[in-house]
Design an enzyme around this catalytic site. Structure first.
Site, PDB file in Angstrom:
ATOM      1  N   ARG A   1       0.821  -1.182  -0.040  1.00  0.00           N
ATOM      2  CA  ARG A   1      -0.101   0.081   0.107  1.00  0.00           C
ATOM      3  C   ARG A   1       0.858   1.331   0.011  1.00  0.00           C
ATOM      4  O   ARG A   1       0.488   2.321  -0.666  1.00  0.00           O
ATOM      5  CB  ARG A   1      -1.005   0.123   1.271  1.00  0.00           C
ATOM      6  CG  ARG A   1      -1.884  -0.926   1.015  1.00  0.00           C
ATOM      7  CD  ARG A   1      -2.826  -0.990   2.577  1.00  0.00           C
ATOM      8  NE  ARG A   1      -1.696  -1.572   3.332  1.00  0.00           N
ATOM      9  CZ  ARG A   1      -2.028  -1.567   4.605  1.00  0.00           C
ATOM     10  NH1 ARG A   1      -3.231  -1.277   5.200  1.00  0.00           N
ATOM     11  NH2 ARG A   1      -1.202  -1.996   5.460  1.00  0.00           N
TER      12      ARG A   1
ATOM     13  N   SER B   1      -8.275  -2.977   7.356  1.00  0.00           N
ATOM     14  CA  SER B   1      -9.325  -3.618   7.902  1.00  0.00           C
ATOM     15  C   SER B   1      -9.628  -2.925   9.192  1.00  0.00           C
ATOM     16  O   SER B   1     -11.018  -2.843   9.541  1.00  0.00           O
ATOM     17  CB  SER B   1      -9.183  -5.098   8.146  1.00  0.00           C
ATOM     18  OG  SER B   1      -8.902  -5.739   6.726  1.00  0.00           O
TER      19      SER B   1
HETATM   20  N1  COA Z   1      -5.953  -2.986   0.407  1.00  0.00           N
HETATM   21  C1  COA Z   1      -6.316  -2.733   1.826  1.00  0.00           C
HETATM   22  N2  COA Z   1      -5.956  -3.369   2.988  1.00  0.00           N
HETATM   23  C2  COA Z   1      -4.775  -3.917   2.928  1.00  0.00           C
HETATM   24  C3  COA Z   1      -4.327  -4.316   1.650  1.00  0.00           C
HETATM   25  C4  COA Z   1      -5.045  -3.678   0.517  1.00  0.00           C
HETATM   26  N3  COA Z   1      -4.535  -4.036  -0.625  1.00  0.00           N
HETATM   27  N4  COA Z   1      -3.318  -5.227   1.785  1.00  0.00           N
HETATM   28  C5  COA Z   1      -3.244  -5.299   2.840  1.00  0.00           C
HETATM   29  N5  COA Z   1      -4.222  -4.532   3.749  1.00  0.00           N
HETATM   30  C6  COA Z   1      -4.486  -4.209   5.368  1.00  0.00           C
HETATM   31  C7  COA Z   1      -4.982  -5.266   6.046  1.00  0.00           C
HETATM   32  O1  COA Z   1      -6.495  -4.951   5.892  1.00  0.00           O
HETATM   33  C8  COA Z   1      -4.611  -5.463   7.381  1.00  0.00           C
HETATM   34  O2  COA Z   1      -5.239  -4.451   7.969  1.00  0.00           O
HETATM   35  P1  COA Z   1      -5.180  -4.608   9.712  1.00  0.00           P
HETATM   36  O3  COA Z   1      -3.895  -4.541  10.272  1.00  0.00           O
HETATM   37  O4  COA Z   1      -5.965  -3.331   9.979  1.00  0.00           O
HETATM   38  O5  COA Z   1      -6.218  -5.495   9.808  1.00  0.00           O
HETATM   39  C9  COA Z   1      -3.050  -5.177   6.966  1.00  0.00           C
HETATM   40  O6  COA Z   1      -2.954  -4.413   5.836  1.00  0.00           O
HETATM   41  C10 COA Z   1      -2.341  -6.509   7.158  1.00  0.00           C
HETATM   42  O7  COA Z   1      -2.985  -7.441   6.884  1.00  0.00           O
HETATM   43  P2  COA Z   1      -2.829  -8.702   6.019  1.00  0.00           P
HETATM   44  O8  COA Z   1      -2.393  -8.184   4.671  1.00  0.00           O
HETATM   45  O9  COA Z   1      -4.211  -9.296   6.064  1.00  0.00           O
HETATM   46  O10 COA Z   1      -1.592  -9.456   6.494  1.00  0.00           O
HETATM   47  P3  COA Z   1      -1.513  -9.965   8.020  1.00  0.00           P
HETATM   48  O11 COA Z   1      -0.256  -9.231   8.374  1.00  0.00           O
HETATM   49  O12 COA Z   1      -2.616  -9.996   9.022  1.00  0.00           O
HETATM   50  O13 COA Z   1      -0.969 -11.453   7.815  1.00  0.00           O
HETATM   51  C11 COA Z   1       0.365 -13.208   6.593  1.00  0.00           C
HETATM   52  C12 COA Z   1      -0.070 -11.740   6.909  1.00  0.00           C
HETATM   53  C13 COA Z   1      -0.716 -13.962   7.065  1.00  0.00           C
HETATM   54  C14 COA Z   1       0.849 -13.291   5.394  1.00  0.00           C
HETATM   55  C15 COA Z   1       1.397 -13.713   7.909  1.00  0.00           C
HETATM   56  O14 COA Z   1       1.107 -13.349   9.212  1.00  0.00           O
HETATM   57  C16 COA Z   1       1.701 -15.039   7.751  1.00  0.00           C
HETATM   58  O15 COA Z   1       2.412 -15.491   6.906  1.00  0.00           O
HETATM   59  N6  COA Z   1       1.414 -15.632   8.861  1.00  0.00           N
HETATM   60  C17 COA Z   1       1.619 -17.586   8.929  1.00  0.00           C
HETATM   61  C18 COA Z   1       2.743 -17.545   9.674  1.00  0.00           C
HETATM   62  C19 COA Z   1       3.983 -17.624   9.228  1.00  0.00           C
HETATM   63  O16 COA Z   1       4.420 -17.925   8.219  1.00  0.00           O
HETATM   64  N7  COA Z   1       4.985 -16.520   9.882  1.00  0.00           N
HETATM   65  C20 COA Z   1       6.268 -16.492   9.177  1.00  0.00           C
HETATM   66  C21 COA Z   1       6.178 -15.382   8.426  1.00  0.00           C
HETATM   67  S1  COA Z   1       7.784 -14.781   7.666  1.00  0.00           S
END
Ligand code: COA
Length: 166
Positions: free
Chosen positions: A90, A128
């Protein structure tokens, strides 16, 4: 066949996420949207509810599948027989975290690459959490989420607020 996983919490799915899903569906043969189950964040919606919401907004895209996952992302990617992770960027503030995550994933699973799509400028400020915060005050979230998602978020936010001690 190019298969990608687009992972995230999707609590709830926003128009920004939908934009990334639609664009990656054009680049890849198949895209699996991975909805993280064991989240350190405390979600407003259960994983099944988040999966269902994603299904309702991506039903028109034949090469998109929605699955919940638990544990390491790279294991999920391997189980899906995918070789690419898609993430949306973003703003520059996302970059450091995303770089760290993609480098780590590549070290623990060298065959898996991450590709980044820049989020549509219209949604570059969106998250979100912002959507949920506005919904807690029953504000207008129609510019941020699909209409059927807005109804669910506003209803859930009202339920949560009513259960809180005053
Ligand atoms: N438009 C709008 N909002 C966006 C967006 C887009 N294109 N892309 C990301 N966001 C927002 C999301 O809404 C979210 O908002 P919030 O923090 O208010 O909820 C935020 O950006 C980031 O969220 P998201 O993209 O869902 O990622 P996350 O940080 O929740 O999860 C994973 C990322 C699932 C990829 C990561 O946690 C993961 O891989 N977990 C598994 C465990 C693992 O393997 N760990 C080791 C990683 S090295």
């Amino acid at each position: 066949m190019a298969v990608a996983v687009y992972p995230g919490s999707f609590d709830p799915v926003t128009l920004g996420h939908q934009d990334i899903i639609e664009r990656s569906s054009k680049i890849m043969d198949r895209v699996i949207v991975g909805v993280l189950k064991n989240n350190s964040k405390s979600p407003l919606f259960s994983v099944q509810e988040r999966v269902n919401m994603l299904k309702s907004v991506t039903g028109h895209l034949p090469n998109i599948e929605i699955l919940a996952f638990d544990g390491l992302l790279v294991d999920f990617v391997r189980n899906c027989q995918a070789d690419v992770i898609v993430r949306g960027l973003r703003a520059i503030t996302d970059f450091e975290y995303e770089l760290q995550m993609s480098q780590t994933n590549r070290v623990i699973s060298p065959g898996i690459d991450t590709i980044f799509l820049t989020t549509n400028l219209k949604y570059s400020y969106l998250s979100s959490s912002i959507v949920k915060e506005i919904a807690m005050y029953q504000g207008d979230i129609s510019a941020f989420v699909a209409p059927e998602i807005a109804v669910k978020v506003l209803r859930r936010a009202a339920d949560v607020k009513n259960k809180r001690p005053s």
